[in-house]
Design an enzyme around this catalytic site. Structure first.
Site, PDB file in Angstrom:
ATOM      1  N   LYS A 154      45.452  45.772 -19.988  1.00 56.51           N
ATOM      2  CA  LYS A 154      44.475  45.988 -21.056  1.00 56.51           C
ATOM      3  C   LYS A 154      45.008  46.924 -22.132  1.00 56.51           C
ATOM      4  O   LYS A 154      45.696  47.905 -21.834  1.00 56.51           O
ATOM      5  CB  LYS A 154      43.180  46.567 -20.458  1.00 56.51           C
ATOM      6  CG  LYS A 154      42.657  45.756 -19.273  1.00 56.51           C
ATOM      7  CD  LYS A 154      41.432  46.353 -18.614  1.00 56.51           C
ATOM      8  CE  LYS A 154      41.198  45.720 -17.250  1.00 56.51           C
ATOM      9  NZ  LYS A 154      41.953  46.365 -16.178  1.00 56.51           N
TER      10      LYS A 154
ATOM     11  N   TYR B  65      45.360  53.282 -17.080  1.00 55.30           N
ATOM     12  CA  TYR B  65      45.433  53.649 -15.654  1.00 55.30           C
ATOM     13  C   TYR B  65      46.740  54.371 -15.323  1.00 55.30           C
ATOM     14  O   TYR B  65      46.819  55.084 -14.331  1.00 55.30           O
ATOM     15  CB  TYR B  65      45.343  52.419 -14.736  1.00 55.30           C
ATOM     16  CG  TYR B  65      44.111  51.559 -14.870  1.00 55.30           C
ATOM     17  CD1 TYR B  65      42.974  51.993 -15.555  1.00 55.30           C
ATOM     18  CD2 TYR B  65      44.082  50.298 -14.291  1.00 55.30           C
ATOM     19  CE1 TYR B  65      41.859  51.170 -15.668  1.00 55.30           C
ATOM     20  CE2 TYR B  65      42.970  49.473 -14.396  1.00 55.30           C
ATOM     21  CZ  TYR B  65      41.857  49.914 -15.095  1.00 55.30           C
ATOM     22  OH  TYR B  65      40.767  49.096 -15.200  1.00 55.30           O
TER      23      TYR B  65
ATOM     24  N   HIS C  80      40.261  46.675 -23.737  1.00 56.82           N
ATOM     25  CA  HIS C  80      39.574  47.431 -22.690  1.00 56.82           C
ATOM     26  C   HIS C  80      38.143  47.830 -23.063  1.00 56.82           C
ATOM     27  O   HIS C  80      37.234  47.785 -22.237  1.00 56.82           O
ATOM     28  CB  HIS C  80      40.410  48.675 -22.352  1.00 56.82           C
ATOM     29  CG  HIS C  80      40.222  49.167 -20.952  1.00 56.82           C
ATOM     30  ND1 HIS C  80      41.245  49.752 -20.234  1.00 56.82           N
ATOM     31  CD2 HIS C  80      39.154  49.163 -20.134  1.00 56.82           C
ATOM     32  CE1 HIS C  80      40.784  50.091 -19.032  1.00 56.82           C
ATOM     33  NE2 HIS C  80      39.525  49.741 -18.950  1.00 56.82           N
TER      34      HIS C  80
ATOM     35  N   ASP D 128      45.288  43.402 -11.289  1.00 56.66           N
ATOM     36  CA  ASP D 128      44.627  43.887 -12.503  1.00 56.66           C
ATOM     37  C   ASP D 128      45.008  45.341 -12.764  1.00 56.66           C
ATOM     38  O   ASP D 128      44.797  46.211 -11.925  1.00 56.66           O
ATOM     39  CB  ASP D 128      43.103  43.794 -12.318  1.00 56.66           C
ATOM     40  CG  ASP D 128      42.358  44.253 -13.564  1.00 56.66           C
ATOM     41  OD1 ASP D 128      42.082  43.399 -14.430  1.00 56.66           O
ATOM     42  OD2 ASP D 128      42.071  45.461 -13.684  1.00 56.66           O
TER      43      ASP D 128
END
Length: 310
Positions: A73, A48, A106, A43
């Site tokens: 996402k 990120y 997200h 994931d």
């Protein structure tokens, strides 16, 4: 054992996934370690900054692409419908793959469209956008039709937001990723998802283990809670593994994260069967404590109708 759960598309999703939020520089080694240990569900997310590391680790592992379930996402600065396809294309490029298994929105909240992930004004306040999440989702439906992702879903939505999405779009989300752990159980909300055929993935399955959650620092750590520790002794497991098994007992997937090789391996040991009486004991732990709520900084009132909203 390696529990596989089903999405409403018919696809299988491994119950335990490997989360890659934070520790950007450690992720390539961590993901490679996770794949070697046996994880087959990774994931990540655009925000990120770990997609390139995930892509490199998967390549290095030599594991065929079709044996790995990859979720990423869409970030808030790409909510304008015309920004969605370029956003997924950028993620695919960084992940070195031509399709995703699952693409999530997200957050329901839009930021100003553009290159800046966190667009702020001169006072340091987030500049929000005006894209409607329903229109964003429709653009996600379009990239799914093109084969760029096998499934689409959401993350951090309230019940009213999910209901509106179901009413105004044509693809039922395959998954909803949300904060869920024994201190924030959201039983009614979970039952609603089951009824609609939407799979749930627990992020922060260890609750306030994460130092970033300031609101969780003044109470004891969830994974050291005596209820979990005591149940663990019965199975030769630790509290963290019991917290994961509790999620899987509900047929939800869980995405623990770690950069420590021993913990990465230990977390896989959370895939075991809890007896019904132990699941019941864990149900008694619900404190309705939500640790992740960026409403103020994101300029959107998240979780308005959900448990744990302050």
């Amino acid at each position: 054992m390696s529990t596989q759960l089903k999405l409403n598309t018919g696809a299988a999703i491994p119950a335990i996934g490997f989360g890659t939020w934070q520790d950007k520089d450690a992720q390539e080694d961590a993901v490679l370690e996770a794949l070697k240990a046996g994880y087959r569900h990774i994931d990540t997310a655009r925000i990120y900054g770990t997609e390139p590391a995930v892509g490199r680790a998967i390549k290095q592992s030599g594991i065929p692409r079709d044996q790995i379930f990859i979720t990423t996402k869409l970030w808030n600065n790409s909510h304008s419908p015309e920004d969605v396809e370029p956003a997924i294309d950028a993620s695919l490029k960084d992940l070195q793959t031509d399709y995703l298994d699952l693409y999530l929105m997200h957050w329901p909240s839009p930021f100003k469209s553009g290159d800046s992930m966190m667009p702020k004004d001169s006072d340091g306040k987030m500049i929000t956008g005006d894209a409607d999440y329903v229109e964003t989702y429709k653009a996600m439906e379009a990239v799914m039709k093109k084969g760029k992702t096998k499934a689409i879903g959401i993350s951090n939505f309230s019940k009213a937001e999910v209901e509106r999405l179901l009413k105004e779009t044509s693809v039922v989300p395959a998954a909803h990723q949300m904060e869920l752990h024994p201190y924030l159980q959201q039983k009614g909300f979970a039952a609603f998802h089951k009824e609609k055929g939407i799979h749930i993935t627990h992020y922060s399955p260890f609750g306030n283990q994460n130092e970033i959650y300031s609101s969780g620092q003044e109470i004891g750590k969830l994974i050291e809670d005596l209820t979990l520790v005591e149940i663990g002794k019965k199975y030769g497991k630790v509290g963290a593994q019991v917290a994961l098994a509790w999620g899987i007992a509900q047929r939800h997937s869980v995405i623990p994260k770690s950069k420590t090789p021993s913990r990465i391996r230990d977390n896989l040991g959370g895939d075991f069967k809890l007896e019904a009486e132990d699941v019941k004991k864990i149900e008694g732990m619900n404190k309705k404590l939500r640790f992740n709520d960026p409403s103020k900084s994101f300029g959107w009132n998240f979780y308005a109708d959900l448990e744990g909203k302050k």
